[in-house]
Design a protein around this motif. Structure first.
Motif, short mmCIF file in Angstrom:
data_model
loop_
_atom_site.label_atom_id
_atom_site.label_comp_id
_atom_site.label_asym_id
_atom_site.label_seq_id
_atom_site.Cartn_x
_atom_site.Cartn_y
_atom_site.Cartn_z
N GLY A 51 33.07 87.03 86.55
CA GLY A 51 34.31 87.57 86.02
C GLY A 51 34.91 86.76 84.90
O GLY A 51 36.13 86.76 84.71
N ALA A 52 34.07 86.07 84.14
CA ALA A 52 34.57 85.21 83.07
C ALA A 52 35.30 86.03 82.00
O ALA A 52 34.91 87.15 81.68
CB ALA A 52 33.42 84.44 82.44
N ARG A 53 36.33 85.43 81.44
CA ARG A 53 37.05 86.01 80.32
C ARG A 53 36.37 85.51 79.04
O ARG A 53 36.32 84.30 78.80
CB ARG A 53 38.52 85.58 80.35
CG ARG A 53 39.26 86.02 81.61
CD ARG A 53 40.49 85.17 81.86
NE ARG A 53 40.14 83.78 82.14
CZ ARG A 53 41.01 82.79 82.30
NH1 ARG A 53 42.31 83.04 82.21
NH2 ARG A 53 40.61 81.56 82.56
N ARG A 77 33.74 77.19 77.67
CA ARG A 77 32.61 76.83 76.82
C ARG A 77 32.73 77.54 75.48
O ARG A 77 33.05 78.73 75.42
CB ARG A 77 31.30 77.15 77.52
CG ARG A 77 31.15 76.30 78.77
CD ARG A 77 29.76 76.24 79.29
NE ARG A 77 29.70 75.29 80.41
CZ ARG A 77 28.59 74.70 80.82
NH1 ARG A 77 27.45 74.94 80.22
NH2 ARG A 77 28.62 73.86 81.84
N LEU A 78 32.49 76.76 74.43
CA LEU A 78 32.60 77.23 73.06
C LEU A 78 31.20 77.23 72.45
O LEU A 78 30.54 76.20 72.42
CB LEU A 78 33.53 76.32 72.28
CG LEU A 78 33.66 76.53 70.77
CD1 LEU A 78 34.18 77.92 70.44
CD2 LEU A 78 34.59 75.46 70.17
N LEU A 79 30.77 78.40 71.95
CA LEU A 79 29.44 78.56 71.39
C LEU A 79 29.58 78.95 69.92
O LEU A 79 30.19 79.98 69.60
CB LEU A 79 28.69 79.66 72.15
CG LEU A 79 27.23 79.91 71.78
CD1 LEU A 79 26.34 78.73 72.15
CD2 LEU A 79 26.73 81.18 72.48
N LEU A 80 29.03 78.13 69.03
CA LEU A 80 29.16 78.35 67.59
C LEU A 80 27.81 78.23 66.90
O LEU A 80 26.98 77.40 67.28
CB LEU A 80 30.07 77.29 66.96
CG LEU A 80 31.52 77.19 67.41
CD1 LEU A 80 32.21 76.04 66.69
CD2 LEU A 80 32.26 78.50 67.16
N PHE A 93 40.66 81.77 77.61
CA PHE A 93 39.38 82.38 77.90
C PHE A 93 38.41 81.33 78.44
O PHE A 93 38.54 80.14 78.17
CB PHE A 93 38.81 83.03 76.64
CG PHE A 93 39.65 84.17 76.13
CD1 PHE A 93 39.36 85.48 76.49
CD2 PHE A 93 40.74 83.93 75.31
CE1 PHE A 93 40.14 86.54 76.03
CE2 PHE A 93 41.54 84.97 74.85
CZ PHE A 93 41.23 86.28 75.22
N ASP A 94 37.41 81.81 79.19
CA ASP A 94 36.41 80.93 79.78
C ASP A 94 35.21 80.72 78.87
O ASP A 94 34.49 79.72 79.01
CB ASP A 94 35.93 81.52 81.12
CG ASP A 94 37.09 81.80 82.06
OD1 ASP A 94 37.83 80.85 82.38
OD2 ASP A 94 37.28 82.97 82.45
N VAL A 95 34.98 81.65 77.97
CA VAL A 95 33.91 81.55 76.99
C VAL A 95 34.48 82.00 75.65
O VAL A 95 35.14 83.05 75.57
CB VAL A 95 32.70 82.44 77.36
CG1 VAL A 95 31.62 82.34 76.29
CG2 VAL A 95 32.14 82.06 78.72
N ILE A 96 34.24 81.21 74.61
CA ILE A 96 34.65 81.58 73.25
C ILE A 96 33.42 81.52 72.37
O ILE A 96 32.68 80.53 72.37
CB ILE A 96 35.74 80.63 72.72
CG1 ILE A 96 36.98 80.66 73.62
CG2 ILE A 96 36.12 80.99 71.29
CD1 ILE A 96 38.05 79.64 73.26
N LEU A 97 33.20 82.60 71.61
CA LEU A 97 32.01 82.72 70.77
C LEU A 97 32.40 82.83 69.30
O LEU A 97 33.33 83.56 68.95
CB LEU A 97 31.23 83.99 71.13
CG LEU A 97 30.89 84.25 72.58
CD1 LEU A 97 30.32 85.65 72.71
CD2 LEU A 97 29.90 83.23 73.09
#
Length: 206
Positions: A40-42, A134-137, A101-105
């Motif tokens: 259920g991650a945001r 977690r941040l993914l770039l 948020f739990d994940v940022i892309l």
């Protein structure tokens, strides 16, 4: 061509992009690492485009997805492809969603910002990151401003040095988990994954 021409270029190529964007999900290993098994991650997808295949993959994992794009034609495709997701028509540099948020892309989008705007984006990432997010770039692997193409449109990219990115991650409370420059699995992209651990500058945790 300069950085202000990026969004109009994507407006013009939206139909072509929707028809031709690769959907083999070569990004999957990075997406799995960013999700890290959360339920259920945001998920905040900055520069979400049409939503296929990346935002769609997160939605299929049961995530609550919010897509942000400054191109209205791209976002129309996103809304059609992911009718249950949040969709925000906005320039990522200026968002203030009042959510964490739990994940940022920022996959294949962050690198279209100028160097000063990339530096400023780290405050935006921090403002939207939940503890442990977690941040993914994707970036370049060295400082520069190379040109590329999307469809028939020329587009500019920018990158800081890896050392400069590491300093920015640290200054905004993110710990780098890995950096994979020009990685063959990701079709030559240079990919960062970082975890938000809070505001270390004030000695506290967000």
């Amino acid at each position: 061509m300069d950085f202000d021409d990026i969004l109009p270029a994507y407006d013009r190529v939206a139909d072509h992009w929707a028809a031709t964007r690769d959907r083999s999900l070569f990004e999957k290993a990075a997406l799995q690492a960013a999700l890290a098994g959360q339920l259920g991650a945001r998920v905040l997808d900055l520069g979400c485009g049409t939503g296929l295949p990346i935002a769609e993959w997160f939605a299929h994992q049961g995530c609550l997805v919010t897509g942000v794009d400054g191109s209205a034609p791209m976002l129309r495709y996103f809304r059609t492809n992911l009718p249950g997701a949040g969709a925000v028509h906005a320039d990522m540099r200026r968002i203030a969603l009042r959510q964490r948020f739990d994940v940022i892309l920022g996959w294949d989008s962050f690198f279209h910002l100028s160097k000063p705007d990339q530096r400023a984006m780290f405050a935006v990432f921090e403002a939207h990151a939940a503890r442990g997010a977690r941040l993914l770039l994707t970036t370049g692997d060295a400082e520069g401003e190379p040109m590329g193409r999307v469809g028939q449109e020329p587009v500019i990219h920018a990158s800081l040095s890896p050392a400069a990115y590491r300093d920015l991650f640290a200054a905004h409370g993110f710990r780098v988990l890995w950096f994979r420059p020009r990685d063959a699995e990701f079709w030559g992209r240079s990919v960062w994954l970082a975890r938000y651990e809070g505001d270390q500058r004030a000695g506290g945790m967000a």
